[in-house]
Every structure is written in structure tokens, then in C-alpha cells.
Design an enzyme around this catalytic site. Sequence first.
Site, mmCIF file in Angstrom:
data_model
loop_
_atom_site.group_PDB
_atom_site.id
_atom_site.type_symbol
_atom_site.label_atom_id
_atom_site.label_comp_id
_atom_site.label_asym_id
_atom_site.label_seq_id
_atom_site.Cartn_x
_atom_site.Cartn_y
_atom_site.Cartn_z
ATOM 1 N N ASN A 44 0.899 -0.779 0.161
ATOM 2 C CA ASN A 44 -0.420 -0.342 -0.172
ATOM 3 C C ASN A 44 0.686 1.360 0.531
ATOM 4 O OD1 ASN A 44 -1.904 1.748 0.331
ATOM 5 N ND2 ASN A 44 -2.803 1.088 2.463
ATOM 6 N N ARG B 69 -3.053 -2.060 -3.428
ATOM 7 C CA ARG B 69 -3.871 -1.562 -2.834
ATOM 8 C C ARG B 69 -3.738 -0.309 -3.568
ATOM 9 N NH1 ARG B 69 -5.562 0.936 2.948
ATOM 10 N NH2 ARG B 69 -7.935 1.169 2.094
ATOM 11 N N HIS C 191 -13.244 2.204 1.399
ATOM 12 C CA HIS C 191 -12.831 1.253 2.288
ATOM 13 C C HIS C 191 -13.390 0.000 1.634
ATOM 14 C CE1 HIS C 191 -12.810 4.800 5.034
ATOM 15 N NE2 HIS C 191 -11.391 4.539 4.650
ATOM 16 N N ARG D 164 -12.168 15.093 9.012
ATOM 17 C CA ARG D 164 -13.168 15.307 7.891
ATOM 18 C C ARG D 164 -13.932 15.531 8.266
ATOM 19 N NH1 ARG D 164 -11.081 10.255 4.709
ATOM 20 N NH2 ARG D 164 -9.184 9.988 4.932
ATOM 21 N N GLU E 276 -7.760 -6.041 5.665
ATOM 22 C CA GLU E 276 -7.755 -5.256 4.425
ATOM 23 C C GLU E 276 -6.772 -6.074 3.646
ATOM 24 O OE1 GLU E 276 -8.827 -1.354 3.642
ATOM 25 O OE2 GLU E 276 -8.472 -1.392 5.703
#
Length: 402
Positions: free
Chosen positions: A7, A95, A184, A245, A388
Site C-alpha cells: 500500500n 492497494r 474502504h 474530516r 484489508e
Amino acid sequence: MKLFIINSGSSSIKYQVIEMADETVLAAGLVERIGETCGRLKNIAFPETRNEQESVIEQPIPDHHSGMLLAIATLTDKDKGVIGHVSEIGAIGHRVVHGGEDFRGSMRITPAVIEVLQRNIPLAPLHNPANLDGIRVAMDIFSQVPQVAVFDTAFHQTMPPRAYLYAIPYALYETDRVRRYGFHGTSHWFVAKECARLLDKSLPECNLITIHLGNGCSMTAIENGCSVDTSLGMTPLEGLVMGTRSGDVDPALHLFLKQNKGMDLEAIDTLLNKESGLKGLCGMNDMRDIHKAAVAGHVRAKLAVEVQTYRIRKYIGAYMAVLGRVDGIVFTAGIGENDPIVRAESLKGMEAFGVRLDPEHNWLRTKEARCISAPDSTVRVFVIPTNEELAIAREMAQVLRD
């Protein structure tokens, strides 16, 4: 077969080595501060016959190529490594944040795939270039090894137009691909499959609401095993209240801030992505610190929890309306897996919708997947740890078999 999961960020490379024969993690690491004065590699190895070993190396790491070579040298070190030679790596998985509408599933990486990823850079200007850097470096170093791209957006490509279109001029969708994409996806897909297993059903039999709560947060409505709506939008800013956020705001806020605060678009983007959310409400974005402060009487810390969980509750209600029948609600990721207060507050008052928590099970501390709803709850509630990297590995294995 050993798989190498990568990733790549703009200044980092996160990786794992997984033995797919038994899905064992052999090593996990992070190369960070790439391009800075002093870089850092942290590698944790899990040898078969020894306790885990941690290695930390601090030295200049000028680019991703140097960072990848350093990670490989650590993984193959004769004393601390977990593989004897790079030839033991059977495949490499990447990823990739944004696949746009071009990829509905994981793909073997070819020059044509790289060309499409470059074309999608405008959709993810902060992430796709870094993902491409990692792909190019890995293809250079492992030129004979098959490589697979797994997309955060792919799971959500089953959403119908009524869910992914924004009510703006349609030409912006046709010419610039402005729409909801969601993110996600590997996490939502992974925990949905685990939930189906716990329900003793196949995934296509299940209607689920999956709630990924970390520093970034998202929810997905899953109908018959497919994503039909999700809270993140064209970017990872829309939807739930997150660590830094904002989540949903009035779109005219940009104009208000420009006219009344003299802020330009870059400053507004920074405010909404890095200075808002929990941090904007109470000055903290670590939920552990927020809970401690709330107990100590910090009014805005308590308010931040209320705002976040109220937003989650609203989305649960909306997705229940979308799905009609809900078999399970799943909490996952750092907050979702470890914060019983957030889980309880997010489901407060939902008994009329058939959702009842078992307080004892909700407060149980364990890393195992578990049901936390009461026996009389018609909608079962689960805490399921996400993974993940394992989801990426399983996707890779499927692609390589096809």
C-alpha cells in the site's frame, strides 16, 4: 504461496507478507518519511518458532525504489527475515485507492491497466500517483512476478445510478465522471463475508449495514451481498463525521467561507479535510482522548461524541429504509471494533427498529468477531475486526486462479 501486499502512499510504503496456504502473516512493516532527511522502516516479523521480532531502521530513504529495496533486505535478512530469497514471493498485490468506473473487480496489472490508472489521477490526485509509484517500483524489482491491483472503489461499483448520481448537470457525469464512488471497499467486503459466515448464510442471501469507523469513516448498505449505497462520495470527505474530516456539510459553505473569511479553495479544502470532524469540534481526533476529556467534564468532547454518533444513527436509519430487511449491522475498524460507547450511542433508541444491544457483550474486550445484540434483537449486531491486507490477498488469489 507467499504474497507481498503493498500500500504505497506519497511518502510511505505499508506492506505485509502472507503465506496463503494457511493465511498466516509472516511479516508486516512500514517504510515512512520517504524523501525526508531521515527515513524510517519498522518491520515486525512473525517467525514460526520464535516470538515476534521488531526491527527499526532509520536512515535516508530518498525514493520509493530505495524504500522497497530496504524492506526486501529486511525481509530476507538471515537473522531476522522471514523469507530466504525474493524468489519465494509468488505474487504482489497493490492497494489502489481509485479505479473509477473502469474496474469492477481486481485486475492483473498490465500496461493497459497502468494507462487507465493514470487517466484516473484527477479522481484521486493525492493517492493514485503514489499507488502508481509503488506499482512501477515493484514491477521493476519483481519483473517476473505477477502483480494484481485491488481497488478500494471496486466493491461499490454495484451501486445503481439512483445512489451514485449527484443532482447536478448530467454533463458533469458524462464528461468528468463526477459521481459517488465510495471507498474502504475491501474492508466492507471482508467484514460482510465474515458476517454472512456468522449468520450461517451465503453472502448473496444477506442484507447488511457495515460501519467502518477509524480516523476515516464510512458506511455501506449491502443488499443480497452487493453494495447498493455508501456514505463516502466522489472523495473520502462526504458522509460520517471523521477524525479530521467534516463529513456532510452544506455545499454552499465554500462560498460562505470565501466571501466572509477570505479563504481560497485550497484553504477550505484543508479546513474540511484536516481541521474538521472530531478535531474541529473539540480539538482532539483520538477517541480515547475524547472519552477521557468528556468524563473530566470537557463539554465539547461530549458534544463531539454526540454529533458523530447522531450522524451514524441517521445513516443507519436511512440504510434500513433502503434495504427494507436488515439481517445484520457490523461495526469494524479501530473505533468500531474497540469503542463500546460509540457503538451503544450509535444504536440508542433503535429498539423500535428491532435493534437491541446486549450491554455485557458490547463491553466485552476481545479481538474475536462476535455478536453483541440481545437474544430478542431481530437485527443482529456484530463486531468484526477488519483485515484489508487479507482481503487483498484473497482477491489476488482469486484473480490468479481465474
